[in-house]
Design a protein around this motif. Structure first.
Motif, mmCIF file in Angstrom:
data_model
loop_
_atom_site.group_PDB
_atom_site.id
_atom_site.type_symbol
_atom_site.label_atom_id
_atom_site.label_comp_id
_atom_site.label_asym_id
_atom_site.label_seq_id
_atom_site.Cartn_x
_atom_site.Cartn_y
_atom_site.Cartn_z
ATOM 1 N N GLY A 1 0.817 -1.195 0.000
ATOM 2 C CA GLY A 1 0.000 0.000 0.000
ATOM 3 C C GLY A 1 0.858 1.254 0.000
ATOM 4 O O GLY A 1 2.096 1.205 0.023
ATOM 5 N N SER A 2 0.179 2.410 0.036
ATOM 6 C CA SER A 2 0.884 3.698 -0.006
ATOM 7 C C SER A 2 1.781 3.897 1.200
ATOM 8 O O SER A 2 2.777 4.619 1.143
ATOM 9 N N ASP A 3 1.449 3.248 2.312
ATOM 10 C CA ASP A 3 2.271 3.366 3.512
ATOM 11 C C ASP A 3 3.246 2.201 3.644
ATOM 12 O O ASP A 3 3.761 1.921 4.721
ATOM 13 N N ASN A 4 3.459 1.508 2.493
ATOM 14 C CA ASN A 4 4.428 0.409 2.417
ATOM 15 C C ASN A 4 4.045 -0.793 3.280
ATOM 16 O O ASN A 4 4.904 -1.556 3.708
ATOM 17 N N ILE A 5 2.744 -0.975 3.535
ATOM 18 C CA ILE A 5 2.239 -2.112 4.302
ATOM 19 C C ILE A 5 1.686 -3.154 3.331
ATOM 20 O O ILE A 5 1.020 -2.810 2.346
ATOM 21 N N ASN A 6 1.956 -4.384 3.605
ATOM 22 C CA ASN A 6 1.507 -5.481 2.750
ATOM 23 C C ASN A 6 -0.024 -5.555 2.764
ATOM 24 O O ASN A 6 -0.635 -5.752 3.813
ATOM 25 N N ILE A 7 -0.640 -5.361 1.589
ATOM 26 C CA ILE A 7 -2.104 -5.456 1.490
ATOM 27 C C ILE A 7 -2.528 -6.674 0.687
ATOM 28 O O ILE A 7 -3.693 -6.797 0.306
ATOM 29 N N GLY A 8 -1.577 -7.597 0.417
ATOM 30 C CA GLY A 8 -1.914 -8.856 -0.218
ATOM 31 C C GLY A 8 -2.305 -8.707 -1.668
ATOM 32 O O GLY A 8 -1.876 -7.796 -2.375
ATOM 33 N N ILE A 9 -3.194 -9.604 -2.113
ATOM 34 C CA ILE A 9 -3.630 -9.608 -3.508
ATOM 35 C C ILE A 9 -5.126 -9.343 -3.644
ATOM 36 O O ILE A 9 -5.641 -9.256 -4.766
ATOM 37 N N ALA A 10 -5.829 -9.229 -2.505
ATOM 38 C CA ALA A 10 -7.257 -8.893 -2.543
ATOM 39 C C ALA A 10 -7.705 -8.403 -1.172
ATOM 40 O O ALA A 10 -7.166 -8.817 -0.145
ATOM 41 N N GLU A 11 -8.692 -7.529 -1.183
ATOM 42 C CA GLU A 11 -9.333 -7.049 0.043
ATOM 43 C C GLU A 11 -10.824 -7.314 -0.069
ATOM 44 O O GLU A 11 -11.458 -6.969 -1.064
ATOM 45 N N ILE A 12 -11.401 -7.938 0.968
ATOM 46 C CA ILE A 12 -12.819 -8.317 0.953
ATOM 47 C C ILE A 12 -13.497 -7.723 2.191
ATOM 48 O O ILE A 12 -13.010 -7.878 3.317
ATOM 49 N N ASN A 13 -14.645 -7.085 1.990
ATOM 50 C CA ASN A 13 -15.453 -6.537 3.087
ATOM 51 C C ASN A 13 -16.884 -7.060 2.961
ATOM 52 O O ASN A 13 -17.447 -7.077 1.861
ATOM 53 N N ILE A 14 -17.445 -7.473 4.087
ATOM 54 C CA ILE A 14 -18.873 -7.802 4.142
ATOM 55 C C ILE A 14 -19.492 -6.837 5.148
ATOM 56 O O ILE A 14 -19.279 -6.957 6.359
#
Length: 613
Positions: free
Chosen positions: A353-366
């Protein structure tokens, strides 16, 4: 039939052994066993030691001291225990206890008994059918009960009418129905409309029957037709209903979750899968971002319980978005549906991410589309499940505690005979002819006034309920004596009948949060107005109960104690038992206890204690 003790592995012949049997009448004391022996000596041989244990060995450290079996005594077979108290090379001392007055399952919690469980197609319709019946047509019911447990000003309970098993006639309707809980959509989202709690009330006699049946006995006796108990149900303040909150769920997918990887035209492709369980009804928004490494051959499927709801495809951009609204109904939420997201596409490394944190390959929200309280908390939905589970509708007490409460409250005796449990009222019947015992009289028996001076029936103290204790002395009875003498015999009854109250023109019982007590409800079907209102008829408390019990307790307080000893043929004494009502010294007696010392195969030396009536 000779006297003996029999187990699966061995048998001890008691013929000729000078035993000393003590038997006590459980009407006069709380006792697990009615009969026991003082330690007696027995001899054993090699055959006995090989079958049982090497009691003659100096080195054996794991000798079983207690053996369960059957005690055959005076022609009767009773369950019992045999205990080895000490042992020598060729003999041992044993003690026998038998004639149990408590069952092996007396320590079982009521929720562990084989109480009814059934699935129904619709719990509201089922309750509406059952309330027209009474015991024994049904083993449980759904009486209307008033409760002050819930805050009607709170968001979660603003629709609640203060009644469990609320049954009303809707406007413009000719029949009465149980109000239903539902999810409603409004301008602010989805609202949980909690109108009702469906709470079954098992009938007392059904629970007692099942408890004895669980121990191998069929319940019989006066109790089955006791008008004060027959239509009484048991209310439990334990929470019967279940709740569910619409929960926010968020998850990331990382590259190490790819599986089934394959090469397509020299490029690595694979799959990942993520699942979520939903437990509460309402609308949900499934949205998020799926990276695809600028590949246009990637797909994402959203499924519910394996059924495809939507398919998204990539378009040659670094990622694509997904956004799907679903609705979970009340019945569906009971089954906890599973939402699954399945991806097939290019395999690549985790993104930063923009803050150099690993955000993986997908983000899911329910995200639930719901109405929260003013403080931001979700409003829970009350499930009235389409099932009846009486194990969840009984208080936190043991079966033995339940039996003893009823015995003390209604003055019942409990006996066992050939697979039958008999509960009959203990009644002083002065017209009944006792059995003649004159041949065993001696010239000068010991006589004294009964040492019992007072009895006090003590009920639980419940805030807001007037439950009257009953104090007996020789002059009669009083209610709620403030200062009870120290030498009073107290009989604790951890139970009470729920009182009636009127709320919004509905008169029915009011429930309390007294989880450790037995709370009884009287319900015998719909009343004259067709309502499922519960009652509390007179007879279980106060003056009515005192009048019903006074003859018994006044007799106990004014009786005399007799003690004497005699020698008798065993054959003549066998027609009497510890509960026999006998006639001696021109008086009627209950046998309180006796000790039978075996002098020979034919004779006993007997020490007896009786109480007149």
């Amino acid at each position: 039939m000779k006297d003996k003790f029999v187990t699966e592995n061995f048998e001890i012949d008691l013929t000729g052994i000078k035993t000393n049997f003590t038997e006590e009448n459980p009407r006069f004391k709380d006792s697990i066993w009615t009969k026991y022996t003082l330690p007696v000596d027995i001899n054993y041989d090699r055959n006995f030691l090989s079958k049982v244990a090497q009691y003659s060995s100096f080195s054996n450290a794991n000798l079983p001291l207690i053996h369960k079996g059957q005690h055959v005594f005076e022609g009767r077979t009773m369950q019992g225990t045999l205990t080895f108290s000490d042992f020598r090379n060729k003999s041992a001392k044993i003690q026998i206890e038998s004639g149990f007055e408590e069952l092996p399952n007396f320590d079982k919690m009521l929720s562990e008994l084989p109480l009814e469980y059934k699935e129904v197609s619709d719990i509201y319709d089922h309750a509406n059918e059952i309330v027209t019946k009474k015991y024994p047509e049904t083993n449980y019911n759904f009486p209307k009960m008033y409760t002050e447990e819930f805050d009607l000003e709170s968001e979660g309970w603003k629709y609640f009418g203060s009644f469990l098993n609320d049954r009303v006639r809707p406007a413009g309707n000719s029949v009465k129905i149980f109000t239903r809980n539902e999810i409603q959509e409004n301008a602010n989202g989805w609202d949980c409309v909690n109108r009702n709690i469906i709470h079954p009330v098992p009938y007392l006699l059904h629970v007692l029957k099942q408890g004895f049946l669980d121990a191998g006995f069929r319940l019989t006796g006066d109790i089955l037709e006791d008008p004060k108990l027959k239509q009484r149900g048991i209310y439990s303040s334990e929470q019967y209903f279940t709740t569910a909150d619409q929960e926010y769920q968020k998850s990331y997918v990382y590259t190490n979750e790819f599986y089934d990887n394959q090469d397509y035209f020299g490029q690595p492709f694979g799959r990942w899968q993520k699942s979520f369980t939903i437990d509460a009804p309402g609308k949900y928004r499934i949205l998020g971002k799926c990276f695809n490494n600028n590949d246009s051959n990637c797909t994402l499927q959203i499924k519910k319980n394996g059924v495809v709801l939507n398919v998204y495809g990539s378009a040659g951009t670094p990622y694509f978005n997904f956004d799907k609204v679903i609705e979970i109904g009340i019945n569906e939420a009971e089954t906890s549906p599973v939402i699954t997201l399945e991806y097939f596409g290019h395999v690549f490394n985790d993104q930063l991410g923009s803050d150099n944190i690993n955000i993986g390959i997908a983000e899911i929200n329910i995200n639930p589309m719901r109405q929260n309280t003013t403080s931001g908390d979700p409003i829970p939905f009350i499930f009235n499940l389409n099932r009846v589970n009486l194990k969840r509708a009984v208080p936190e007490m043991t079966f033995g505690e339940l039996v003893n409460i009823i015995k003390n409250w209604r003055n019942y005796d409990l006996t066992f005979e050939n697979g039958i449990a008999i509960m009959n009222r203990i009644v002083i019947d002065k017209t009944k002819e006792p059995e003649g015992f004159q041949e065993f009289e001696i010239e000068d028996p010991f006589r004294s006034k009964n040492d019992k001076k007072y009895f006090n029936l003590k009920f639980p103290e419940v805030k807001g309920v007037n439950i009257e204790n009953i104090f007996f002395d020789e002059s009669g009875y009083q209610l709620n004596v403030s200062s009870v003498p120290k030498d009073t015999t107290e009989i604790s009854i951890n139970g009470f009948c729920l009182p009636t109250t009127t709320f919004r023109s509905n008169t029915t019982v009011k429930v309390f949060d007294e989880g450790a007590a037995l709370m009884l409800i009287y319900y015998d079907g719909l009343n004259n107005n067709g309502d499922n209102h519960a009652k509390n008829p007179d007879g279980m408390h106060g003056i009515a109960l005192a009048e019903e019990l006074k003859d018994y307790f006044l007799s106990r307080l004014t009786n005399f104690i007799f003690k004497w000893g005699f020698i008798a043929l065993k054959s003549k004494l066998r027609k009497f038992n510890i509960r026999s009502e006998i006639y001696a010294y021109k008086k009627k007696h209950f046998i309180k206890s006796w000790v039978k010392n075996s002098l020979s195969d034919k004779y006993y030396s007997v020490e007896i204690e009786t109480e007149t009536y």
